[in-house]
Design a protein around this motif. Structure first.
Motif, short mmCIF file in Angstrom:
data_model
loop_
_atom_site.label_atom_id
_atom_site.label_comp_id
_atom_site.label_asym_id
_atom_site.label_seq_id
_atom_site.Cartn_x
_atom_site.Cartn_y
_atom_site.Cartn_z
N ASP A 108 0.82 -1.21 0.00
CA ASP A 108 0.00 0.00 0.00
C ASP A 108 0.86 1.26 0.00
O ASP A 108 0.36 2.36 -0.27
CB ASP A 108 -0.91 0.01 1.23
N ASP A 109 2.13 1.12 0.33
CA ASP A 109 3.04 2.25 0.40
C ASP A 109 3.74 2.45 -0.95
O ASP A 109 4.38 1.53 -1.47
CB ASP A 109 4.08 2.01 1.49
N ALA A 110 3.63 3.66 -1.50
CA ALA A 110 4.22 3.92 -2.83
C ALA A 110 5.72 3.75 -2.82
O ALA A 110 6.32 3.28 -3.80
CB ALA A 110 3.85 5.33 -3.27
N GLY A 111 6.38 4.15 -1.73
CA GLY A 111 7.83 4.01 -1.65
C GLY A 111 8.26 2.56 -1.69
O GLY A 111 9.28 2.23 -2.31
N GLU A 112 7.50 1.70 -1.04
CA GLU A 112 7.84 0.27 -1.05
C GLU A 112 7.59 -0.34 -2.43
O GLU A 112 8.38 -1.18 -2.89
CB GLU A 112 7.03 -0.46 0.01
N ARG A 113 6.53 0.07 -3.09
CA ARG A 113 6.30 -0.43 -4.45
C ARG A 113 7.41 0.01 -5.38
O ARG A 113 7.86 -0.76 -6.25
CB ARG A 113 4.94 0.06 -4.98
N ALA A 114 7.90 1.23 -5.18
CA ALA A 114 9.00 1.73 -6.00
C ALA A 114 10.27 0.92 -5.75
O ALA A 114 11.04 0.63 -6.67
CB ALA A 114 9.24 3.21 -5.71
N LEU A 115 10.51 0.55 -4.49
CA LEU A 115 11.68 -0.27 -4.16
C LEU A 115 11.60 -1.61 -4.85
O LEU A 115 12.58 -2.08 -5.45
CB LEU A 115 11.76 -0.46 -2.65
N ALA A 116 10.43 -2.25 -4.79
CA ALA A 116 10.27 -3.55 -5.45
C ALA A 116 10.50 -3.43 -6.95
O ALA A 116 11.15 -4.29 -7.58
CB ALA A 116 8.88 -4.11 -5.16
N ALA A 117 9.99 -2.35 -7.55
CA ALA A 117 10.18 -2.14 -8.98
C ALA A 117 11.65 -1.92 -9.31
O ALA A 117 12.16 -2.40 -10.33
CB ALA A 117 9.35 -0.94 -9.44
N ARG A 118 12.37 -1.20 -8.43
CA ARG A 118 13.80 -0.96 -8.63
C ARG A 118 14.58 -2.27 -8.57
O ARG A 118 15.48 -2.50 -9.38
CB ARG A 118 14.32 0.00 -7.55
N LEU A 119 14.24 -3.11 -7.62
CA LEU A 119 14.92 -4.39 -7.49
C LEU A 119 14.66 -5.27 -8.71
O LEU A 119 15.57 -5.93 -9.22
CB LEU A 119 14.46 -5.10 -6.22
N GLN A 120 13.41 -5.28 -9.17
CA GLN A 120 13.08 -6.07 -10.35
C GLN A 120 13.84 -5.57 -11.57
O GLN A 120 14.39 -6.36 -12.34
CB GLN A 120 11.58 -5.99 -10.61
N ALA A 121 13.89 -4.25 -11.74
CA ALA A 121 14.61 -3.68 -12.88
C ALA A 121 16.11 -3.98 -12.78
O ALA A 121 16.77 -4.25 -13.80
CB ALA A 121 14.38 -2.17 -12.94
N ALA A 122 16.64 -3.94 -11.55
CA ALA A 122 18.07 -4.23 -11.36
C ALA A 122 18.38 -5.68 -11.73
O ALA A 122 19.40 -5.96 -12.37
CB ALA A 122 18.47 -3.94 -9.92
#
Length: 293
Positions: A108-122
């Motif tokens: 539900d937290d946008a910052g955490e979703r962004a972190l997951a997306a960053r990890l996936q992209a990495a």
């Protein structure tokens, strides 16, 4: 003195972190030559170990292309560095990501979703770069890491309790956890390096025991060298405190982190068991694990 026939030149990025503290002795014990990168100068009187000052974002000193690269720090920074690094050969790459790529994807937290997306992209970027260079790669996604006294999850709780003699007990935190010792992750690095079957694969790595969050904290409390008073904190109260702290501009976990305390965050590491004999220890911490070695 001649080197062992299986001696390899190994570059370790994030060598001073939790996993690196256990991996370096294992590599040296196996007879390898190790170039360890740290943000701060470090001296070494150990044969076959050389520390260099470097930072993935600002630059790592150029060196001869190693046979193996271990990435033990932030995966996104490593993926960026690896994509543009000057390498003449095709080193074996073993890198750590995080289970957060899954557990925080739908937060539900946008910052955490962004972190997951960053990890996936990495992960995707690293795989693409490794494949383009012809490098064999292996990715690890560990669960909650402990054991070296430098983690940001259990160690801060243990130190707080030792200082103030109170220990938070999260009432209702029934979600399962699977803490994994940093030395077991170091052992996984050695095993993956010795097993060709691990090339081109991503592995979830959890500890040898699944237990409720509240039970995990009770074992931390039992491991402390001092007596502490349990301080019950209902999840609703914890969520309100976090919200107030964030509203005041203070650094605090998100409300989503509190919500996850009722969810299971465990790993299916059956593939690691089958491919390289992953056999992590159960969670039985002692007081030494909450101080940096």
């Amino acid at each position: 003195m001649s080197q062992p026939r299986d001696c390899r030149q190994i570059l370790v990025l994030g060598a001073s972190g939790a996993i690196g503290r256990f991996l370096l002795p294992r590599l040296l014990g196996a007879g390898h030559e190790v170039l360890a990168v740290s943000r701060v100068p470090r001296a070494s009187a150990v044969p076959r170990l050389r520390w260099v000052v470097g930072n993935l974002d600002s630059g790592v000193p150029e060196c001869a292309t190693p046979d193996v690269i271990f990435s033990l720090g932030p995966l996104d920074a490593f993926a960026r560095w690896f994509a543009q690094a000057r390498l003449d050969g095709a080193p074996r790459v073993i890198a750590f990501g995080s289970m957060s790529v899954d557990s925080k994807r739908d937060s539900d937290d946008a910052g955490e979703r962004a972190l997951a997306a960053r990890l996936q992209a990495a992960e995707q970027a690293l795989i693409a770069s490794a494949d383009a260079r012809g490098c064999a790669w292996t990715l690890f996604r560990p669960t909650l890491i402990y054991g070296a006294g430098v983690d940001r999850s259990l160690t801060p709780i243990a130190r707080f309790a030792q200082r103030w003699r109170v220990f938070p007990r999260m009432v209702g935190a029934s979600g399962l956890r699977q803490p994994v010792h940093a030395d077991d992750l170091a052992a996984a690095c050695i095993a993956a390096l010795a097993t060709l079957q691990t090339a081109g694969k991503t592995y979830a790595l959890g500890g040898g025991e699944r237990l409720a969050f509240v039970a995990m904290l009770e074992r931390v409390r039992a491991s402390l060298p001092v007596r502490t008073l349990p301080l019950p904190i209902p999840l609703g109260a914890a969520r309100a405190l976090v919200g107030a702290a964030r509203a005041a501009g203070l650094h605090a976990s998100s409300g989503a982190a509190i919500d996850r305390l009722t969810r299971d965050l465990v790993a299916d590491h059956s593939a690691a068991v089958a491919d390289f004999g992953w056999a992590p220890r159960p969670f039985h911490p002692d007081a030494r694990m909450w101080s940096p070695a």
